[in-house]
Design an enzyme around this catalytic site. Structure first.
Site, PDB file in Angstrom:
ATOM      1  N   GLU A   1       2.061 -29.946 -43.142  1.00  0.00           N
ATOM      2  CA  GLU A   1       0.842 -29.628 -43.873  1.00  0.00           C
ATOM      3  C   GLU A   1      -0.295 -29.350 -42.893  1.00  0.00           C
ATOM      4  O   GLU A   1      -0.454 -30.040 -41.876  1.00  0.00           O
ATOM      5  CB  GLU A   1       0.485 -30.839 -44.747  1.00  0.00           C
ATOM      6  CG  GLU A   1      -0.804 -30.727 -45.531  1.00  0.00           C
ATOM      7  CD  GLU A   1      -1.110 -31.991 -46.325  1.00  0.00           C
ATOM      8  OE1 GLU A   1      -1.950 -31.903 -47.231  1.00  0.00           O
ATOM      9  OE2 GLU A   1      -0.507 -33.053 -46.047  1.00  0.00           O
TER      10      GLU A   1
ATOM     11  N   LYS B   1      -2.061 -26.240 -52.674  1.00  0.00           N
ATOM     12  CA  LYS B   1      -1.958 -27.621 -53.137  1.00  0.00           C
ATOM     13  C   LYS B   1      -2.732 -27.784 -54.449  1.00  0.00           C
ATOM     14  O   LYS B   1      -3.928 -27.491 -54.531  1.00  0.00           O
ATOM     15  CB  LYS B   1      -2.519 -28.564 -52.070  1.00  0.00           C
ATOM     16  CG  LYS B   1      -2.203 -30.029 -52.259  1.00  0.00           C
ATOM     17  CD  LYS B   1      -2.694 -30.809 -51.033  1.00  0.00           C
ATOM     18  CE  LYS B   1      -2.197 -32.240 -51.034  1.00  0.00           C
ATOM     19  NZ  LYS B   1      -2.611 -32.958 -49.803  1.00  0.00           N
TER      20      LYS B   1
ATOM     21  N   CYS C   1       2.714 -32.849 -49.577  1.00  0.00           N
ATOM     22  CA  CYS C   1       2.261 -34.234 -49.438  1.00  0.00           C
ATOM     23  C   CYS C   1       2.324 -34.976 -50.773  1.00  0.00           C
ATOM     24  O   CYS C   1       3.376 -35.056 -51.382  1.00  0.00           O
ATOM     25  CB  CYS C   1       0.862 -34.259 -48.813  1.00  0.00           C
ATOM     26  SG  CYS C   1       0.454 -35.823 -47.987  1.00  0.00           S
TER      27      CYS C   1
END
Length: 290
Positions: free
Chosen positions: A43, A130, A164
């Site tokens: 990430e 995200k 994540c």
């Protein structure tokens, strides 16, 4: 079919995208030299994950110094597409790999934590923003939407990414399983011991290969609370750890992936198929972006 895949455990260069790009190019070549056909980066590798930074924010106030720090972070984000994506695409092409890499994307005045997908011919074939930045991340990154939830059909298998703590969103995982994901990429900066259990659960639940790449960095002079300690790993569809978790510094972890193991796993559990009970449960996904 089987092929070798790699997860890159390395730290980006804080507030220096040019140096991070050069480092990525080197690591892509190293992974390819080890035989990898798919290379997954952590990430926010390009643009950086500013662990420990507060950008001068308090409830009801922001500091002038924090605004300047954010402006510096903003300047090191990248346009998608743009010159940096062209360089990353060229690195994928030069090494003949599928590349999945986390970046900080700049779009107008907003930043997004984004994962990019490049084909072996260098083409940028997709991106995922995200959906839900966690805690303080919401101050510096915008929210993604359903228009960037790709699962990409490739000669290696169907590739997608969940970033994540998105991996703790059950309905997002279910959406990926419904799309038939086989190579589930999980770029992260979660370096906790519990992350290994999460990735093994995802692999078992989705009967897919999970490739999780975490940064590893110890900035000079930074307190331990700002370190990122790795924990990258590759997991089989039956939850067996094939490589990692890496804990001893920067490294490239590789494993041979046999897609036949996916069918073996789905023999008794296919959460988007014979184990789904669509007569009881239905999932609706808004992919329009609106």
């Amino acid at each position: 079919m089987s092929f070798r895949a790699a997860v890159v455990q390395a730290g980006s260069i804080p507030f220096d995208s040019e140096a991070s790009i050069a480092k990525a190019e080197k690591l892509i070549a190293e992974a390819a030299a080890a035989g990898a056909k798919l290379v997954v980066f952590p990430e926010a590798f390009i643009g950086g994950y500013p662990k420990g930074a507060d950008f001068g924010a308090r409830v009801g106030s922001r500091s002038a110094e924090g605004r300047k720090q954010f402006a510096r972070y903003f300047e090191n984000a990248i346009d998608v597409p743009g010159p940096v994506t062209a360089r990353l695409g060229e690195a994928a092409r030069a090494n003949g790999v599928w590349l999945v890499i986390g970046v900080i994307e700049r779009d107008g005045g907003t930043l997004y934590c984004t994962t990019l997908f490049f084909a072996p011919d260098g083409t940028l074939v997709g991106k995922h923003r995200k959906l839900m930045p966690t805690a303080m991340e919401r101050l510096i990154w915008g929210f993604g939407d359903g228009s960037t939830l790709p699962v990409i059909e490739t000669e290696l298998g169907r590739i997608g990414a969940v970033i994540c703590w998105e991996n703790y969103m059950p309905l997002l995982r279910a959406a990926m399983y419904a799309k038939g994901i086989q190579l589930y990429c999980a770029p992260t900066v979660d370096d906790r011991e519990t992350w290994t259990g999460t990735m093994r659960h995802v692999a078992l639940e989705g009967r897919c290969f999970v490739l999780s790449a975490c940064q590893w960095m110890r900035p000079e002079g930074a307190p331990e609370s700002e370190w990122i300690r790795g924990g990258s790993l590759i997991v089989s569809p039956l939850g067996n750890v094939l490589a990692g978790p890496g804990r001893d510094g920067e490294c490239i972890l590789t494993a041979e992936l046999d897609l036949g193991e996916i069918a073996e796993g789905k023999f008794d559990l296919d959460v988007a198929g014979h184990y789904a009970r669509p007569d009881v449960f239905k999932l609706t996904v808004n992919e329009s972006g609106g």
